[in-house]
Motif scaffolding. Structure first.
Motif, PDB file in Angstrom:
ATOM      1  N   ARG A 117      36.849 -59.384 -11.550  1.00 43.76           N
ATOM      2  CA  ARG A 117      36.242 -60.139 -12.647  1.00 43.76           C
ATOM      3  C   ARG A 117      37.293 -60.821 -13.525  1.00 43.76           C
ATOM      4  NH1 ARG A 117      31.114 -58.070 -14.379  1.00 43.76           N
ATOM      5  NH2 ARG A 117      31.912 -57.596 -16.455  1.00 43.76           N
ATOM      6  N   ALA A 118      38.565 -60.496 -13.297  1.00 46.01           N
ATOM      7  CA  ALA A 118      39.638 -61.141 -14.059  1.00 46.01           C
ATOM      8  C   ALA A 118      39.915 -62.569 -13.579  1.00 46.01           C
ATOM      9  CB  ALA A 118      40.925 -60.318 -13.962  1.00 46.01           C
ATOM     10  N   LEU A 119      39.430 -62.939 -12.404  1.00 49.66           N
ATOM     11  CA  LEU A 119      39.729 -64.255 -11.833  1.00 49.66           C
ATOM     12  C   LEU A 119      38.472 -65.117 -11.739  1.00 49.66           C
ATOM     13  CD1 LEU A 119      42.237 -63.404  -8.937  1.00 49.66           C
ATOM     14  CD2 LEU A 119      42.725 -63.989 -11.324  1.00 49.66           C
ATOM     15  N   TRP A 161      34.363 -52.597  -1.391  1.00 49.73           N
ATOM     16  CA  TRP A 161      33.830 -52.664  -2.759  1.00 49.73           C
ATOM     17  C   TRP A 161      34.691 -53.582  -3.604  1.00 49.73           C
ATOM     18  CZ3 TRP A 161      35.427 -52.058  -7.768  1.00 49.73           C
ATOM     19  CH2 TRP A 161      34.427 -51.991  -8.751  1.00 49.73           C
ATOM     20  N   SER A 162      34.022 -54.394  -4.414  1.00 43.39           N
ATOM     21  CA  SER A 162      34.726 -55.177  -5.421  1.00 43.39           C
ATOM     22  C   SER A 162      33.879 -55.260  -6.673  1.00 43.39           C
ATOM     23  CB  SER A 162      35.033 -56.597  -4.914  1.00 43.39           C
ATOM     24  OG  SER A 162      33.861 -57.405  -4.909  1.00 43.39           O
ATOM     25  N   PHE A 355      43.184 -55.536 -18.770  1.00 42.49           N
ATOM     26  CA  PHE A 355      41.867 -56.140 -18.539  1.00 42.49           C
ATOM     27  C   PHE A 355      40.936 -55.128 -17.874  1.00 42.49           C
ATOM     28  CE2 PHE A 355      38.746 -58.073 -15.803  1.00 42.49           C
ATOM     29  CZ  PHE A 355      38.192 -59.079 -16.578  1.00 42.49           C
ATOM     30  N   ASN A 356      41.427 -54.450 -16.843  1.00 41.94           N
ATOM     31  CA  ASN A 356      40.594 -53.481 -16.131  1.00 41.94           C
ATOM     32  C   ASN A 356      40.160 -52.333 -17.044  1.00 41.94           C
ATOM     33  OD1 ASN A 356      40.799 -54.946 -13.754  1.00 41.94           O
ATOM     34  ND2 ASN A 356      42.492 -53.715 -12.957  1.00 41.94           N
ATOM     35  N   GLU A 357      41.067 -51.883 -17.888  1.00 44.63           N
ATOM     36  CA  GLU A 357      40.737 -50.783 -18.793  1.00 44.63           C
ATOM     37  C   GLU A 357      39.643 -51.177 -19.781  1.00 44.63           C
ATOM     38  OE1 GLU A 357      44.583 -49.968 -20.400  1.00 44.63           O
ATOM     39  OE2 GLU A 357      45.111 -48.534 -18.816  1.00 44.63           O
ATOM     40  N   VAL A 361      33.039 -52.731 -15.657  1.00 42.25           N
ATOM     41  CA  VAL A 361      32.737 -52.597 -14.226  1.00 42.25           C
ATOM     42  C   VAL A 361      33.958 -52.192 -13.418  1.00 42.25           C
ATOM     43  CG1 VAL A 361      31.963 -53.844 -12.156  1.00 42.25           C
ATOM     44  CG2 VAL A 361      30.836 -54.248 -14.357  1.00 42.25           C
ATOM     45  N   GLU A 362      35.113 -52.761 -13.712  1.00 42.30           N
ATOM     46  CA  GLU A 362      36.258 -52.687 -12.817  1.00 42.30           C
ATOM     47  C   GLU A 362      36.672 -51.265 -12.435  1.00 42.30           C
ATOM     48  OE1 GLU A 362      37.713 -54.820 -11.036  1.00 42.30           O
ATOM     49  OE2 GLU A 362      36.794 -56.636 -11.806  1.00 42.30           O
ATOM     50  N   LEU A 363      36.641 -50.347 -13.356  1.00 37.94           N
ATOM     51  CA  LEU A 363      37.082 -48.978 -13.066  1.00 37.94           C
ATOM     52  C   LEU A 363      35.904 -48.021 -12.903  1.00 37.94           C
ATOM     53  CD1 LEU A 363      40.166 -48.699 -15.463  1.00 37.94           C
ATOM     54  CD2 LEU A 363      40.056 -49.554 -13.116  1.00 37.94           C
TER      55      LEU A 363
END
Length: 497
Positions: A117-119, A161-162, A355-357, A361-363
């Motif tokens: 989701r960062a891109l 998974w993404s 960003f992930n933290e 969703v990311e983590l």
């Protein structure tokens, strides 16, 4: 009145149906690119019809597989342009009008996310390989899901998974894993959601999903396909490559990806195995079903006139010890270089970790242990890193070159994969068998082809050889495919019986 009615009935019985379509039915699963081209040249199929057929399957079948992240909004326009070229006698070659899916770490003007989701802000331009596909007339159908960041984020990640696409399923048994990181490309091709797809590999990410989804995959010689515009792990190992249901289609797609007048389909023959010396690297004892498939594949080789030599590839433990630490240094360096080209994206690995933290969703399914490790990795100027990379590449090349030379071999065959494991977000992947590392780390070519099944789950065998031997490994894969056609269409079982 009665005579008029009888006359009308006679006309209805004897006249051909007014709406009957004289064209043969389109079997997407079985059709090869050469067959489709012949039909388009004969006027019994158009690129628009072919593209619509695949779009319909994406709309229906992919609800179960979840392999396609996005469909290109102008796919039908691309197909219509192909039809106009063909009508003028200006078709650009065998890829003209053929729908292709791209792994979503390959830049297109419409976007590429690497599953993150960062891109979400699109890149500025197409990747070089996309420009080559467009120049060949291919229809860029859409983007395939992948293991996020090409499976280089967590030590316990779940392949397929993404954060953008969720979990891709293996179309043969839906609760089984499609393998990573070109999971969406492999699953989509197996489910006939595109004629061909492009994946990428650092170590196993083309051949493993091809094997576990029951399709063909080629990891090319490093440098044959441009890496421009592809989200990287390591420029020292990364390469894009073709995935297809048939070896001839993989060869045709590879020719377009490489450009420069390459024609890998020209050398494909049914009798390549006759008189060939094939080293068999069994990797026995890891999975009984894979062992059985390899034994059956060896029987095929011998029946087709090949000389089979049992081999072991040396240095594997030493390669394993240095490959990963080298990749962590290269990942940080190469990814940060790529991020600087992307509008609206984090520009450093540290910013990406943050960003992930902060993202909801990311983590949510697994962590980012590899990101944290890579962020602390030494720079590419570090002497220890340089020795690790030199050792990994040199030993991987020697492991293939020395075995080929010592036994006067034409090619080495090995099992590509064991049966697909059950997808498990709590514990991550249960990977138990693969043979990708020597070719991946050396930069040598590796082609996998379906070879058998463990119940409903596909198992492939790989053909690898020395630097630049892409045509040779495709030739042996095609000959094996002709001798033992093992691939079959998936049946979308919800789970194993």
């Amino acid at each position: 009145m009665r005579s008029l009615l009888v006359a009308l009935l006679c006309v209805l019985v004897t006249a051909p149906p007014a709406l009957a379509d004289p064209r043969p039915a389109l079997d997407l699963d079985a059709a090869t690119i050469p067959q489709l081209v012949r039909r388009m040249d004969a006027g019994t199929l158009t690129a628009v019809e072919l593209t619509r057929a695949y779009l319909r399957r994406v709309d229906t079948v992919d609800r179960r597989v979840r392999s396609v992240l996005a469909v290109e909004p102008d796919a039908l326009r691309q197909a219509a342009e192909s039809d106009r070229r063909r009508a003028r006698g200006q078709a650009r070659g065998p890829m003209d009008g053929i729908p292709v899916l791209l792994k979503d770490n390959i830049d297109t003007r419409s976007g590429s996310t690497a599953g993150s989701r960062a891109l979400r802000v699109p890149p500025r331009d197409d990747a070089e390989l996309v420009r080559r596909l467009r120049a060949a007339g291919a229809v860029v159908l859409g983007k395939a899901n992948l293991s996020e960041w090409a499976n280089f984020r967590s030590t316990r990640s779940t392949s397929g998974w993404s954060g953008v696409g969720g979990q891709t399923n293996n179309p043969h048994v839906l609760d089984r894993n499609p393998c990573g990181s070109s999971s969406g490309s492999g699953a989509a091709v197996a489910a006939s959601l595109a004629q061909v797809a492009v994946g990428t590999e650092t170590d196993g990410s083309i051949v493993c999903p091809a094997g576990q989804n029951g399709v063909v995959g080629l990891k090319p010689t490093l440098g044959k396909v441009s890496g421009d515009g592809i989200v990287p792990i390591s420029a020292r190992q990364d390469t894009a490559g073709p995935m297809a249901r048939h070896v001839v289609d993989a060869a045709i797609l590879m020719s377009a990806l490489e450009g420069r007048g390459a024609d890998y389909a020209r050398g494909l023959t049914a009798d390549a195995l006759r008189g060939a010396r094939v080293g068999v690297w069994r990797k026995a004892g890891r999975n009984a079903e894979a062992d059985r498939v390899v034994r059956e594949a060896v029987d095929v080789l011998r029946r087709r006139g090949a000389v089979v030599v049992e081999v072991e590839l040396p240095y594997q433990d030493r390669i394993d010890a240095v490959e990963f630490p080298a990749l962590t240094t290269e990942f940080k360096h190469d990814l940060e270089g790529y991020l600087k080209t992307r509008p609206g994206a984090p520009k450093t690995l540290r910013e990406l970790i943050a960003f992930n933290e902060a993202d909801p969703v990311e983590l949510s399914e697994f962590g980012q242990e590899l990101f944290l490790e890579a962020e602390q990795a030494p720079p590419i100027t570090d002497p220890t890193y340089r020795e690790q990379r030199r050792t990994a590449t040199e030993l991987a090349r020697r492991s293939i070159d020395e075995v080929l030379a010592a036994h006067r071999l034409d090619v080495i065959m090995a099992p590509t994969n064991g049966p697909a494991w059950k997808t498990d977000h709590a514990n991550g992947d249960a990977y138990e068998l693969g043979s990708s590392t020597p070719a991946a780390v050396s930069g040598y070519p590796n082609a996998t082809v379906p070879a058998g099944f463990a119940g409903p789950l596909p198992i492939g065998v790989s053909f690898m050889a020395g630097h630049g031997a892409d045509a040779e490994v495709l030739r042996f894969a095609a000959s094996f495919e002709r001798a033992a056609p093992a691939r079959r269409a998936p049946t979308y079982l919800p789970t194993l019986p």
